[in-house]
Design a protein around this motif. Structure first.
Motif, PDB file in Angstrom:
ATOM      1  N   VAL A 172     -26.023 -47.047 106.197  1.00 52.93           N
ATOM      2  CA  VAL A 172     -24.743 -46.756 106.867  1.00 52.93           C
ATOM      3  C   VAL A 172     -24.369 -45.298 106.681  1.00 52.93           C
ATOM      4  N   ILE A 173     -24.579 -44.796 105.434  1.00 55.82           N
ATOM      5  CA  ILE A 173     -24.218 -43.390 105.177  1.00 55.82           C
ATOM      6  C   ILE A 173     -25.084 -42.458 106.019  1.00 55.82           C
ATOM      7  N   LEU A 174     -26.381 -42.814 106.136  1.00 56.99           N
ATOM      8  CA  LEU A 174     -27.264 -41.968 106.956  1.00 56.99           C
ATOM      9  C   LEU A 174     -26.810 -41.947 108.408  1.00 56.99           C
ATOM     10  N   ILE A 175     -26.465 -43.131 108.947  1.00 59.49           N
ATOM     11  CA  ILE A 175     -25.988 -43.187 110.336  1.00 59.49           C
ATOM     12  C   ILE A 175     -24.730 -42.332 110.495  1.00 59.49           C
ATOM     13  N   ALA A 176     -23.819 -42.442 109.488  1.00 58.28           N
ATOM     14  CA  ALA A 176     -22.577 -41.656 109.558  1.00 58.28           C
ATOM     15  C   ALA A 176     -22.884 -40.165 109.537  1.00 58.28           C
ATOM     16  N   ILE A 177     -23.888 -39.764 108.690  1.00 58.96           N
ATOM     17  CA  ILE A 177     -24.249 -38.337 108.635  1.00 58.96           C
ATOM     18  C   ILE A 177     -24.761 -37.881 109.992  1.00 58.96           C
ATOM     19  N   ILE A 178     -25.571 -38.727 110.638  1.00 63.64           N
ATOM     20  CA  ILE A 178     -26.095 -38.337 111.952  1.00 63.64           C
ATOM     21  C   ILE A 178     -24.965 -38.197 112.967  1.00 63.64           C
ATOM     22  N   MET A 179     -23.985 -39.131 112.899  1.00 59.35           N
ATOM     23  CA  MET A 179     -22.852 -39.042 113.830  1.00 59.35           C
ATOM     24  C   MET A 179     -22.069 -37.749 113.625  1.00 59.35           C
ATOM     25  N   VAL A 180     -21.858 -37.395 112.356  1.00 62.02           N
ATOM     26  CA  VAL A 180     -21.108 -36.159 112.085  1.00 62.02           C
ATOM     27  C   VAL A 180     -21.905 -34.948 112.572  1.00 62.02           C
ATOM     28  N   LEU A 181     -23.249 -35.012 112.444  1.00 60.00           N
ATOM     29  CA  LEU A 181     -24.057 -33.886 112.921  1.00 60.00           C
ATOM     30  C   LEU A 181     -23.968 -33.750 114.437  1.00 60.00           C
ATOM     31  N   ILE A 182     -23.940 -34.904 115.146  1.00 55.16           N
ATOM     32  CA  ILE A 182     -23.762 -34.829 116.604  1.00 55.16           C
ATOM     33  C   ILE A 182     -22.409 -34.180 116.924  1.00 55.16           C
ATOM     34  N   ALA A 183     -21.389 -34.573 116.153  1.00 58.57           N
ATOM     35  CA  ALA A 183     -20.064 -33.971 116.351  1.00 58.57           C
ATOM     36  C   ALA A 183     -20.132 -32.463 116.158  1.00 58.57           C
ATOM     37  N   PHE A 184     -20.932 -32.014 115.159  1.00 54.45           N
ATOM     38  CA  PHE A 184     -21.123 -30.589 114.926  1.00 54.45           C
ATOM     39  C   PHE A 184     -21.716 -29.903 116.155  1.00 54.45           C
ATOM     40  N   LEU A 185     -22.742 -30.552 116.745  1.00 58.25           N
ATOM     41  CA  LEU A 185     -23.369 -29.956 117.926  1.00 58.25           C
ATOM     42  C   LEU A 185     -22.349 -29.790 119.048  1.00 58.25           C
ATOM     43  N   LEU A 186     -21.501 -30.832 119.241  1.00 54.08           N
ATOM     44  CA  LEU A 186     -20.481 -30.740 120.292  1.00 54.08           C
ATOM     45  C   LEU A 186     -19.512 -29.596 120.000  1.00 54.08           C
ATOM     46  N   ASN A 187     -19.140 -29.443 118.702  1.00 53.00           N
ATOM     47  CA  ASN A 187     -18.251 -28.332 118.348  1.00 53.00           C
ATOM     48  C   ASN A 187     -18.900 -27.001 118.681  1.00 53.00           C
ATOM     49  N   PHE A 188     -20.207 -26.888 118.364  1.00 51.02           N
ATOM     50  CA  PHE A 188     -20.885 -25.616 118.619  1.00 51.02           C
ATOM     51  C   PHE A 188     -20.923 -25.317 120.111  1.00 51.02           C
ATOM     52  N   TYR A 189     -21.061 -26.401 120.916  1.00 52.38           N
ATOM     53  CA  TYR A 189     -21.027 -26.171 122.365  1.00 52.38           C
ATOM     54  C   TYR A 189     -19.701 -25.520 122.757  1.00 52.38           C
TER      55      TYR A 189
ATOM     56  N   LEU B 274     -18.911 -34.057 106.121  1.00 54.81           N
ATOM     57  CA  LEU B 274     -20.338 -34.035 105.828  1.00 54.81           C
ATOM     58  C   LEU B 274     -20.589 -33.930 104.326  1.00 54.81           C
ATOM     59  N   ILE B 275     -19.815 -33.049 103.658  1.00 57.53           N
ATOM     60  CA  ILE B 275     -20.005 -32.869 102.215  1.00 57.53           C
ATOM     61  C   ILE B 275     -19.693 -34.161 101.470  1.00 57.53           C
ATOM     62  N   VAL B 276     -18.607 -34.838 101.880  1.00 54.30           N
ATOM     63  CA  VAL B 276     -18.249 -36.084 101.187  1.00 54.30           C
ATOM     64  C   VAL B 276     -19.341 -37.129 101.398  1.00 54.30           C
ATOM     65  N   LEU B 277     -19.860 -37.215 102.636  1.00 53.38           N
ATOM     66  CA  LEU B 277     -20.920 -38.198 102.902  1.00 53.38           C
ATOM     67  C   LEU B 277     -22.167 -37.884 102.085  1.00 53.38           C
ATOM     68  N   ILE B 278     -22.533 -36.586 102.016  1.00 50.45           N
ATOM     69  CA  ILE B 278     -23.733 -36.220 101.253  1.00 50.45           C
ATOM     70  C   ILE B 278     -23.546 -36.536  99.777  1.00 50.45           C
ATOM     71  N   SER B 279     -22.312 -36.290  99.265  1.00 50.23           N
ATOM     72  CA  SER B 279     -22.103 -36.577  97.846  1.00 50.23           C
ATOM     73  C   SER B 279     -22.178 -38.070  97.570  1.00 50.23           C
ATOM     74  N   MET B 280     -21.790 -38.892  98.579  1.00 50.99           N
ATOM     75  CA  MET B 280     -21.969 -40.335  98.392  1.00 50.99           C
ATOM     76  C   MET B 280     -23.445 -40.698  98.428  1.00 50.99           C
ATOM     77  N   TYR B 281     -24.188 -40.029  99.307  1.00 51.57           N
ATOM     78  CA  TYR B 281     -25.601 -40.330  99.444  1.00 51.57           C
ATOM     79  C   TYR B 281     -26.359 -39.963  98.172  1.00 51.57           C
ATOM     80  N   LEU B 282     -26.005 -38.829  97.583  1.00 52.78           N
ATOM     81  CA  LEU B 282     -26.680 -38.381  96.363  1.00 52.78           C
ATOM     82  C   LEU B 282     -26.054 -38.963  95.103  1.00 52.78           C
TER      83      LEU B 282
END
Lengths: 167, 95, 89
Positions: free
Chosen positions: C5-22, C47-55
């Motif tokens: 679940v955390i990995l899926i959430a990280i991917i979703m946040v990364l997609i959001a990042f791409l949209l922001n960059f657009y 993203l940082i909070v999700l990564i800290s949960m993952y690690l």
């Protein structure tokens, strides 16, 4: 006499409590040493910075304020669901509009809190305050009935805030 | 408990994504302002509360720093939104 | 399960990042870019909070708090500059 002395020592009791809580949360510990150090800081900092805070915060009606916080928290969640639905829906259906709200509130703090609440709740962002602090310009993402929307904001958010901070 | 935490994480990520979709999709600036300021704030709120529960159930440590971030964001998000809207109104007036 | 679940959430946040960059690159106005940057700050906290949960390490919160503070100050400074042409009067 004692009250005056107390006021000169603790110019902003609310600020002191908030500072202490922030200190303990930042250190993430509730040990005795941190409580003592935090208390000392939360007494000294308001004392040094009291010239930046000329007006006092006094909450008159704490029950209304608690109720207001609950209503706003509920509205934030519902508003987010509504906004998510609006964003994911079609663009053509949206009817964005600027609303002009005539303010009854006079206190700066009340107006600030009202503007922040408006920004956090249903599809509205406060965008500008007129120079005489009487009209608040609000942008709404989707309005069906402009007068009804203004009335909702006035009765739901402005009235309790005025009761708490101004009455 | 695990399901509840997963749900909170998923809701948070979903709202973050919706905020950014709104940023790209909506036609003018004032409408774009709605997406990030609200959806993203609630998304972050639920991710952070999920992390409090996560660290409590899996690592047995209570860390309450997250609430500080949540409160800070809920105070600052309207302020920055207001200032950006003001800046947009200003630049419109000039043109 | 929770890792997935955390990995899926990280991917979703990364997609959001791409949209922001657009939006950051496409513009069209300066205020749009400021808004995109502000959203980037908030997403990076997520993203940082999700990564800290993952690690499974709680060392990352200080970074999250710092980014929250700096992001707010940066947004306010740029907006003030756009409004007045000056940050501190």
């Amino acid at each position: 006499m004692i009250k005056d002395r107390l006021e000169s020592w603790f110019p902003h009791p609310v600020l002191s409590v908030v500072l202490l809580i922030c200190w303990l949360l930042l250190n993430n510990s509730f040990s005795a040493g941190h409580i003592v150090l935090g208390s000392v800081l939360s007494i000294i900092i308001p004392w040094f910075t009291s010239s930046f805070w000329p007006e006092k915060i006094n909450i008159k009606n704490i029950k209304t304020f608690a109720l207001f916080v609950v209503i706003v928290a509920y509205d934030i969640i519902v508003a987010n669901l509504i906004v998510a639905k609006l964003i994911l829906g079609s663009n053509d259906k949206l009817k964005p509009h600027f609303l002009e709200i005539q303010l009854d509130a006079k206190n700066d703090l009340t107006i600030t809190l009202l503007a922040s609440t408006i920004s956090l709740t249903p599809g509205t962002v406060s965008s500008d305050l007129s120079m005489d602090k009487k009209t608040l310009l609000v942008h709404a993402l989707h309005v069906e009935d402009i007068d009804k929307e203004i009335k909702t904001i006035k009765t739901r958010y402005e009235k309790p805030l005025m009761e708490v901070f101004e009455s | 408990m695990e399901i509840f935490i997963s749900l909170l994480i998923f809701i948070g990520a979903f709202f973050t994504l919706v905020g950014s979709i709104g940023l790209v999709k909506l036609p003018n600036f004032f409408m774009r302002l709605h997406g990030p300021t609200k959806a993203t704030t609630l998304g972050l709120g639920s991710i952070l509360s999920a992390s409090v529960l996560f660290f409590y159930t899996y690592l047995d440590t209570i860390s309450l720093d997250e609430f500080l971030i949540v409160v800070f964001l809920f105070i600052t998000a309207p302020v920055s939104a207001h200032l950006m809207a003001k800046a947009a109104l200003h630049s419109k007036k000039k043109v | 399960m929770i890792e997935a679940v955390i990995l899926i959430a990280i991917i979703m946040v990364l997609i959001a990042f791409l949209l922001n960059f657009y939006r950051l690159i496409a513009g069209p106005t300066t205020v749009d870019r400021v808004l995109a940057l502000d959203t980037c700050y908030i997403n990076s906290i997520a993203l940082i909070v999700l990564i800290s949960m993952y690690l499974r390490s709680s060392l990352y919160y200080e970074i999250a708090i710092l980014i929250a503070l700096m992001g707010f100050v940066g947004t306010v400074a740029i907006s003030k500059y756009l409004i007045r042409g000056d940050i501190i009067e």
